[in-house]
Design an enzyme around this catalytic site. Structure first.
Site, PDB file in Angstrom:
ATOM      1  N   GLY A   1       0.826  -1.211   0.000  1.00 20.05           N
ATOM      2  CA  GLY A   1       0.000   0.000   0.000  1.00 20.05           C
ATOM      3  C   GLY A   1       0.854   1.253   0.000  1.00 20.05           C
ATOM      4  O   GLY A   1       2.024   1.213  -0.386  1.00 20.05           O
ATOM      5  N   ALA A   2       0.254   2.381   0.439  1.00 24.29           N
ATOM      6  CA  ALA A   2       0.912   3.703   0.343  1.00 24.29           C
ATOM      7  C   ALA A   2       1.403   3.871  -1.103  1.00 24.29           C
ATOM      8  O   ALA A   2       2.566   4.185  -1.356  1.00 24.29           O
ATOM      9  CB  ALA A   2       2.049   3.846   1.353  1.00 24.29           C
ATOM     10  N   LEU A   3       0.486   3.633  -2.034  1.00 24.54           N
ATOM     11  CA  LEU A   3       0.857   3.532  -3.448  1.00 24.54           C
ATOM     12  C   LEU A   3       1.350   4.860  -4.014  1.00 24.54           C
ATOM     13  O   LEU A   3       0.795   5.915  -3.708  1.00 24.54           O
ATOM     14  CB  LEU A   3      -0.344   3.022  -4.261  1.00 24.54           C
ATOM     15  CG  LEU A   3      -0.899   1.663  -3.826  1.00 24.54           C
ATOM     16  CD1 LEU A   3      -2.037   1.246  -4.757  1.00 24.54           C
ATOM     17  CD2 LEU A   3       0.167   0.581  -3.779  1.00 24.54           C
TER      18      LEU A   3
ATOM     19  N   GLN B   1      15.324  -8.384  -3.452  1.00 29.04           N
ATOM     20  CA  GLN B   1      14.012  -9.030  -3.280  1.00 29.04           C
ATOM     21  C   GLN B   1      13.616  -9.776  -4.548  1.00 29.04           C
ATOM     22  O   GLN B   1      13.159 -10.927  -4.499  1.00 29.04           O
ATOM     23  CB  GLN B   1      12.977  -7.956  -2.933  1.00 29.04           C
ATOM     24  CG  GLN B   1      11.541  -8.449  -2.959  1.00 29.04           C
ATOM     25  CD  GLN B   1      10.569  -7.420  -2.409  1.00 29.04           C
ATOM     26  OE1 GLN B   1      10.452  -7.262  -1.206  1.00 29.04           O
ATOM     27  NE2 GLN B   1       9.846  -6.732  -3.270  1.00 29.04           N
TER      28      GLN B   1
ATOM     29  N   SER C   1       7.910   4.655  -0.967  1.00 34.27           N
ATOM     30  CA  SER C   1       6.972   5.163   0.065  1.00 34.27           C
ATOM     31  C   SER C   1       7.764   5.849   1.171  1.00 34.27           C
ATOM     32  O   SER C   1       7.280   6.772   1.812  1.00 34.27           O
ATOM     33  CB  SER C   1       6.172   4.020   0.669  1.00 34.27           C
ATOM     34  OG  SER C   1       5.597   3.259  -0.349  1.00 34.27           O
TER      35      SER C   1
ATOM     36  N   GLN D   1       8.006  -8.822   7.933  1.00 33.22           N
ATOM     37  CA  GLN D   1       9.230  -8.375   7.237  1.00 33.22           C
ATOM     38  C   GLN D   1       9.831  -7.120   7.863  1.00 33.22           C
ATOM     39  O   GLN D   1      10.790  -6.571   7.344  1.00 33.22           O
ATOM     40  CB  GLN D   1       8.977  -8.191   5.741  1.00 33.22           C
ATOM     41  CG  GLN D   1       8.063  -7.040   5.358  1.00 33.22           C
ATOM     42  CD  GLN D   1       7.755  -7.046   3.869  1.00 33.22           C
ATOM     43  OE1 GLN D   1       6.928  -7.827   3.388  1.00 33.22           O
ATOM     44  NE2 GLN D   1       8.417  -6.198   3.098  1.00 33.22           N
TER      45      GLN D   1
ATOM     46  N   ALA E   1       3.727   6.650  -7.642  1.00 32.73           N
ATOM     47  CA  ALA E   1       3.804   6.539  -9.107  1.00 32.73           C
ATOM     48  C   ALA E   1       4.487   5.240  -9.559  1.00 32.73           C
ATOM     49  O   ALA E   1       4.167   4.708 -10.622  1.00 32.73           O
ATOM     50  CB  ALA E   1       4.562   7.737  -9.661  1.00 32.73           C
TER      51      ALA E   1
ATOM     52  N   ASP F   1      14.051  -2.898  -5.628  1.00 36.33           N
ATOM     53  CA  ASP F   1      14.552  -3.852  -4.646  1.00 36.33           C
ATOM     54  C   ASP F   1      15.082  -5.072  -5.404  1.00 36.33           C
ATOM     55  O   ASP F   1      14.394  -6.089  -5.534  1.00 36.33           O
ATOM     56  CB  ASP F   1      13.459  -4.231  -3.650  1.00 36.33           C
ATOM     57  CG  ASP F   1      14.069  -4.901  -2.431  1.00 36.33           C
ATOM     58  OD1 ASP F   1      15.160  -5.502  -2.564  1.00 36.33           O
ATOM     59  OD2 ASP F   1      13.474  -4.833  -1.354  1.00 36.33           O
TER      60      ASP F   1
ATOM     61  N   HIS G   1       4.249   2.233  -8.055  1.00 34.29           N
ATOM     62  CA  HIS G   1       3.245   1.161  -8.014  1.00 34.29           C
ATOM     63  C   HIS G   1       2.243   1.315  -9.172  1.00 34.29           C
ATOM     64  O   HIS G   1       1.861   0.329  -9.802  1.00 34.29           O
ATOM     65  CB  HIS G   1       2.451   1.221  -6.700  1.00 34.29           C
ATOM     66  CG  HIS G   1       3.255   0.959  -5.474  1.00 34.29           C
ATOM     67  ND1 HIS G   1       3.491   1.906  -4.526  1.00 34.29           N
ATOM     68  CD2 HIS G   1       3.872  -0.170  -5.037  1.00 34.29           C
ATOM     69  CE1 HIS G   1       4.205   1.397  -3.548  1.00 34.29           C
ATOM     70  NE2 HIS G   1       4.459   0.138  -3.831  1.00 34.29           N
TER      71      HIS G   1
HETATM   72  O1  PAF Z   1       8.114  -4.817  -2.068  1.00 32.42           O
HETATM   73  C1  PAF Z   1       7.171  -4.788  -1.253  1.00 32.42           C
HETATM   74  O2  PAF Z   1       6.371  -3.850  -1.224  1.00 32.42           O
HETATM   75  C2  PAF Z   1       7.002  -5.936  -0.269  1.00 32.42           C
HETATM   76  O3  PAF Z   1       8.229  -6.424   0.147  1.00 32.42           O
HETATM   77  C3  PAF Z   1       6.103  -7.066  -0.807  1.00 32.42           C
HETATM   78  C4  PAF Z   1       6.744  -7.753  -2.007  1.00 32.42           C
HETATM   79  C5  PAF Z   1       4.749  -6.527  -1.204  1.00 32.42           C
HETATM   80  C6  PAF Z   1       5.897  -8.132   0.275  1.00 32.42           C
HETATM   81  O4  PAF Z   1       5.277  -7.607   1.404  1.00 32.42           O
END
Ligand code: PAF
Length: 278
Positions: free
Chosen positions: A28-30, A153, A186, A61, A32, A150, A34
């Site tokens: 969330g907290a979307l 990730q 964010s 996390q 540009a 990221d 996202h």
């Molecule tokens: O990148 C993120 O926003 C988060 O790590 C994810 C992939 C949504 C997992 O909570």
């Protein structure tokens, strides 16, 4: 646009849904960045496919001293962003829907997670892998999109999909930047105006460092220049192999230059490609 709060509502929708489903997992907290991911999913999935966005601030996390409690949760605004960018379904589970209180199973990637951010954020990638695996099982998408901002990730989730045989294609989306080069995040909202004016220096430094001919030269230059940003505290800057995240030995292999820098309350991450030099 449908909003599903529970896994069972999602499953009911899923029974009659199209066979092509793109998932955009978010906390969330979307912003540009996202919105670009959702738009790109909309374009790629085609008119008959479905785009699912998940909005879930995943507690597992965050470290004990991190910003889980204060992480922004502007649900109404986020739903408006999802609608405008072309989402068909938004999954907004509560913590209790995603995690049993006495949960005892996690998903752990034990190699790539030890590098870069994994050193200063122990348990972070275990939380990410666990929640993304659960989202994959809840939504059962055919594709999932993650931003390259990221990079670690992305590499870890690719490994998870490979090693656990999830029938899902991972799509990488290029980092979306502000006009001055700052990677959109964010957490940029935590920057004071003066910190915000200094933050684009991170990307500038990475780009200058990438001109050097050796990984050692790149890291030496970047470490010095990032540490010289007023008010900044360098967490790490490293030239790594793009896939394995092991230290890059030469510029004969594709690499990634990744950094994490604290500026005030914000921990900013960024990375750029290190192309093979001939
Ligand atoms: O990148 C993120 O926003 C988060 O790590 C994810 C992939 C949504 C997992 O909570």
């Amino acid at each position: 646009m449908k909003v599903a709060k529970t896994i069972s509502a999602l499953r009911t929708w899923r029974k009659n849904a199209s066979t092509r489903i793109f998932l955009v997992p978010t906390m969330g907290a979307l912003h540009a960045g996202h919105a670009a991911l959702i738009r790109s999913a909309r374009k790629a999935v085609g008119p008959r496919g479905c785009v699912v966005v998940s909005l879930f601030v995943n507690p597992t996390q965050f470290g004990p001293k991190e910003d889980f409690a204060s992480y922004p949760r502007p649900l109404r605004r986020d739903l408006a962003v999802c609608r405008k960018a072309g989402a068909d379904v938004v999954f907004t589970p509560g913590v209790g829907e995603m995690y049993a209180q006495d949960r005892s199973i996690t998903v752990e990637e034990s190699s790539l997670s030890r590098a870069l951010c994994g050193r200063s954020r122990p348990g972070h990638f275990q939380g990410v892998c666990t929640v993304v695996a659960k989202l994959f099982l809840a939504v059962q998408p055919t594709h999932a999109i993650f931003g390259e901002k990221d990079w670690q990730q992305l590499a870890i989730l690719r490994r998870m999909v490979r090693d656990l045989n999830f029938p899902i294609t991972i799509i990488a989306h290029p980092t979306i930047r502000e006009p001055d080069g700052l990677a959109i995040s964010s957490r940029n909202a935590y920057l004071t105006p003066i910190e915000r004016s200094r933050a684009p220096r991170i990307h500038e430094v990475l780009q200058c460092a990438a001109q050097k001919r050796t990984p050692t030269g790149i890291e030496r230059f970047a470490r010095k220049a990032l540490s010289a940003i007023p008010g900044a505290r360098l967490d790490y800057v490293e030239a790594v192999e793009a896939d394995t995240l092991t230290p890059l030995k030469s510029r004969k292999r594709p690499g990634r230059l990744a950094a994490a820098v604290f500026l005030g309350k914000a921990r900013l991450i960024d990375n750029i490609p290190l192309l093979v030099l001939t």
